[in-house]
Design a protein around this motif. Structure first.
Motif, PDB file in Angstrom:
ATOM      1  N   PRO A  11       0.832  -1.215   0.000  1.00  0.00           N
ATOM      2  CA  PRO A  11       0.000   0.000   0.000  1.00  0.00           C
ATOM      3  C   PRO A  11       0.863   1.261   0.000  1.00  0.00           C
ATOM      4  CG  PRO A  11      -0.289  -1.273   2.035  1.00  0.00           C
ATOM      5  CD  PRO A  11       0.682  -2.008   1.193  1.00  0.00           C
ATOM      6  N   GLU A  12       0.355   2.322  -0.615  1.00  0.00           N
ATOM      7  CA  GLU A  12       1.069   3.604  -0.659  1.00  0.00           C
ATOM      8  C   GLU A  12       1.367   4.126   0.742  1.00  0.00           C
ATOM      9  OE1 GLU A  12       2.410   5.573  -3.069  1.00  0.00           O
ATOM     10  OE2 GLU A  12       1.955   4.027  -4.527  1.00  0.00           O
ATOM     11  N   SER A  13       0.508   3.790   1.712  1.00  0.00           N
ATOM     12  CA  SER A  13       0.697   4.287   3.077  1.00  0.00           C
ATOM     13  C   SER A  13       1.969   3.732   3.716  1.00  0.00           C
ATOM     14  CB  SER A  13      -0.515   3.936   3.940  1.00  0.00           C
ATOM     15  OG  SER A  13      -0.688   2.523   3.983  1.00  0.00           O
ATOM     16  N   GLU A  14       2.491   2.606   3.210  1.00  0.00           N
ATOM     17  CA  GLU A  14       3.715   2.018   3.759  1.00  0.00           C
ATOM     18  C   GLU A  14       4.968   2.520   3.048  1.00  0.00           C
ATOM     19  OE1 GLU A  14       3.814  -2.187   4.243  1.00  0.00           O
ATOM     20  OE2 GLU A  14       1.971  -2.226   5.414  1.00  0.00           O
ATOM     21  N   LEU A  15       4.799   3.267   1.974  1.00  0.00           N
ATOM     22  CA  LEU A  15       5.932   3.784   1.215  1.00  0.00           C
ATOM     23  C   LEU A  15       6.137   5.254   1.569  1.00  0.00           C
ATOM     24  CD1 LEU A  15       5.100   2.309  -2.306  1.00  0.00           C
ATOM     25  CD2 LEU A  15       6.711   1.408  -0.622  1.00  0.00           C
ATOM     26  N   SER A  16       7.381   5.647   1.743  1.00  0.00           N
ATOM     27  CA  SER A  16       7.653   7.066   1.947  1.00  0.00           C
ATOM     28  C   SER A  16       8.736   7.502   0.967  1.00  0.00           C
ATOM     29  CB  SER A  16       8.082   7.337   3.391  1.00  0.00           C
ATOM     30  OG  SER A  16       9.241   6.624   3.712  1.00  0.00           O
ATOM     31  N   TRP A  17       8.705   8.774   0.633  1.00  0.00           N
ATOM     32  CA  TRP A  17       9.585   9.330  -0.390  1.00  0.00           C
ATOM     33  C   TRP A  17      10.475  10.406   0.222  1.00  0.00           C
ATOM     34  CZ3 TRP A  17       9.339   7.245  -5.220  1.00  0.00           C
ATOM     35  CH2 TRP A  17       8.195   6.517  -5.541  1.00  0.00           C
ATOM     36  N   ARG A  18      11.702  10.495  -0.285  1.00  0.00           N
ATOM     37  CA  ARG A  18      12.611  11.595   0.049  1.00  0.00           C
ATOM     38  C   ARG A  18      13.159  12.117  -1.263  1.00  0.00           C
ATOM     39  NH1 ARG A  18      15.007   8.473   4.755  1.00  0.00           N
ATOM     40  NH2 ARG A  18      16.514   7.708   3.242  1.00  0.00           N
ATOM     41  N   PHE A  19      13.326  13.419  -1.334  1.00  0.00           N
ATOM     42  CA  PHE A  19      13.810  14.031  -2.562  1.00  0.00           C
ATOM     43  C   PHE A  19      15.040  14.875  -2.249  1.00  0.00           C
ATOM     44  CE2 PHE A  19       9.198  13.609  -2.742  1.00  0.00           C
ATOM     45  CZ  PHE A  19       9.094  12.728  -3.782  1.00  0.00           C
ATOM     46  N   SER A  20      15.991  14.872  -3.178  1.00  0.00           N
ATOM     47  CA  SER A  20      17.189  15.689  -2.999  1.00  0.00           C
ATOM     48  C   SER A  20      17.720  16.073  -4.370  1.00  0.00           C
ATOM     49  CB  SER A  20      18.243  14.930  -2.201  1.00  0.00           C
ATOM     50  OG  SER A  20      18.609  13.750  -2.885  1.00  0.00           O
ATOM     51  N   ARG A  21      18.750  16.888  -4.357  1.00  0.00           N
ATOM     52  CA  ARG A  21      19.331  17.306  -5.623  1.00  0.00           C
ATOM     53  C   ARG A  21      20.184  16.192  -6.188  1.00  0.00           C
ATOM     54  NH1 ARG A  21      20.304  23.381  -3.830  1.00  0.00           N
ATOM     55  NH2 ARG A  21      18.130  23.977  -4.044  1.00  0.00           N
ATOM     56  N   VAL A  62      15.447  10.711  -6.161  1.00  0.00           N
ATOM     57  CA  VAL A  62      14.343  10.138  -5.396  1.00  0.00           C
ATOM     58  C   VAL A  62      14.846   8.983  -4.549  1.00  0.00           C
ATOM     59  CG1 VAL A  62      12.204   8.822  -5.657  1.00  0.00           C
ATOM     60  CG2 VAL A  62      12.625  10.775  -7.123  1.00  0.00           C
ATOM     61  N   GLU A  63      14.392   8.922  -3.312  1.00  0.00           N
ATOM     62  CA  GLU A  63      14.631   7.749  -2.464  1.00  0.00           C
ATOM     63  C   GLU A  63      13.276   7.212  -2.035  1.00  0.00           C
ATOM     64  OE1 GLU A  63      17.231   8.231   0.861  1.00  0.00           O
ATOM     65  OE2 GLU A  63      18.862   9.009  -0.377  1.00  0.00           O
ATOM     66  N   LEU A  64      13.036   5.947  -2.331  1.00  0.00           N
ATOM     67  CA  LEU A  64      11.804   5.276  -1.946  1.00  0.00           C
ATOM     68  C   LEU A  64      12.128   4.389  -0.750  1.00  0.00           C
ATOM     69  CD1 LEU A  64       8.862   4.462  -2.396  1.00  0.00           C
ATOM     70  CD2 LEU A  64       9.632   2.909  -4.176  1.00  0.00           C
ATOM     71  N   VAL A  65      11.402   4.562   0.346  1.00  0.00           N
ATOM     72  CA  VAL A  65      11.700   3.870   1.591  1.00  0.00           C
ATOM     73  C   VAL A  65      10.508   3.005   1.971  1.00  0.00           C
ATOM     74  CG1 VAL A  65      12.310   4.180   4.015  1.00  0.00           C
ATOM     75  CG2 VAL A  65      13.128   5.808   2.312  1.00  0.00           C
ATOM     76  N   TRP A  66      10.791   1.738   2.313  1.00  0.00           N
ATOM     77  CA  TRP A  66       9.754   0.801   2.752  1.00  0.00           C
ATOM     78  C   TRP A  66      10.254   0.083   3.995  1.00  0.00           C
ATOM     79  CZ3 TRP A  66       8.881  -4.759   0.973  1.00  0.00           C
ATOM     80  CH2 TRP A  66       7.678  -5.258   1.504  1.00  0.00           C
ATOM     81  N   ASP A  78       9.044   6.719 -10.918  1.00  0.00           N
ATOM     82  CA  ASP A  78       8.617   5.486 -11.584  1.00  0.00           C
ATOM     83  C   ASP A  78       9.739   4.450 -11.599  1.00  0.00           C
ATOM     84  OD1 ASP A  78       6.107   6.535 -12.041  1.00  0.00           O
ATOM     85  OD2 ASP A  78       6.568   7.208 -14.079  1.00  0.00           O
ATOM     86  N   ALA A  79      10.980   4.908 -11.826  1.00  0.00           N
ATOM     87  CA  ALA A  79      12.118   3.990 -11.843  1.00  0.00           C
ATOM     88  C   ALA A  79      12.314   3.361 -10.463  1.00  0.00           C
ATOM     89  CB  ALA A  79      13.385   4.729 -12.275  1.00  0.00           C
ATOM     90  N   ALA A  80      12.166   4.148  -9.405  1.00  0.00           N
ATOM     91  CA  ALA A  80      12.337   3.631  -8.039  1.00  0.00           C
ATOM     92  C   ALA A  80      11.236   2.628  -7.707  1.00  0.00           C
ATOM     93  CB  ALA A  80      12.335   4.777  -7.039  1.00  0.00           C
ATOM     94  N   ARG A  81       9.995   2.935  -8.083  1.00  0.00           N
ATOM     95  CA  ARG A  81       8.879   2.016  -7.829  1.00  0.00           C
ATOM     96  C   ARG A  81       9.108   0.684  -8.544  1.00  0.00           C
ATOM     97  NH1 ARG A  81       3.906   4.203  -6.156  1.00  0.00           N
ATOM     98  NH2 ARG A  81       2.822   2.582  -7.282  1.00  0.00           N
ATOM     99  N   GLU A  82       9.533   0.769  -9.807  1.00  0.00           N
ATOM    100  CA  GLU A  82       9.764  -0.439 -10.595  1.00  0.00           C
ATOM    101  C   GLU A  82      10.911  -1.260 -10.002  1.00  0.00           C
ATOM    102  OE1 GLU A  82      11.156  -1.244 -15.107  1.00  0.00           O
ATOM    103  OE2 GLU A  82       9.505   0.184 -14.850  1.00  0.00           O
ATOM    104  N   ARG A  83      11.981  -0.567  -9.584  1.00  0.00           N
ATOM    105  CA  ARG A  83      13.132  -1.258  -9.002  1.00  0.00           C
ATOM    106  C   ARG A  83      12.757  -1.947  -7.686  1.00  0.00           C
ATOM    107  NH1 ARG A  83      17.699   2.768  -8.744  1.00  0.00           N
ATOM    108  NH2 ARG A  83      17.125   3.076 -10.894  1.00  0.00           N
TER     109      ARG A  83
END
Length: 145
Positions: free
Chosen positions: A18-28, A44-48, A92-97
């Motif tokens: 679920p999206e509620s279990e995923l968190s995102w961080r953004f940086s340069r 993008v950093e995708l954290v689960w 999208d690349a992070a989600r797919e990975r």
């Protein structure tokens, strides 16, 4: 369909994070992009949090810990993507990975290989080929008088 409207991240036919279990961080992001790199947060950093995930049965959680142990930090899996200049493409690349990584880790182990004997015909063919090779090499030798 935008990321906010998705019900979750489909890993395989049986598992959707679920999206509620995923968190995102953004940086340069580093790398090419000129002035855009200095202003846009496209990395993008995708954290689960695998350890505290409510959707994983015990067996799957143990399998993930066993196979992704080197990538988990305190039970949390982090995927970084910065290969694209646009943040949306990196998302999208992070989600797919993440989906690919988790699906591969959850795949059941291959059945153990059963040892088999070499057939008699295969042994005979191998020995015949060796004899032919010996004969060829013998014919190449200079004659001994």
């Amino acid at each position: 369909m935008s990321a906010a409207h998705r019900p979750g991240l489909r890993v395989n036919a049986a598992l959707i994070i679920p999206e509620s279990e995923l968190s995102w961080r953004f940086s340069r992001s580093s790398g090419p992009g000129g002035q855009g790199v200095n202003t846009a947060d496209s990395r993008v950093e995708l954290v689960w949090d695998v350890a505290n995930s409510a959707i994983l049965p015990t067996l799957q959680r143990e399998r993930l810990f066993e196979r992704l142990g080197g990538r988990l930090v305190d039970g949390v899996l982090t995927i970084a993507a910065s290969e694209h200049r646009a943040q949306l493409r990196n998302r999208d690349a992070a989600r797919e990975r993440l989906a690919t990584l988790v699906a591969d880790a959850l795949r059941p182990p291959a059945p153990p290989r059963r040892a088999t004997k070499v057939s008699r015909g295969a042994k005979e063919r191998r020995l015949t080929a060796k004899k032919q090779r010996t004969d060829v090499k013998r014919l190449r030798r200079p004659p001994t008088d």
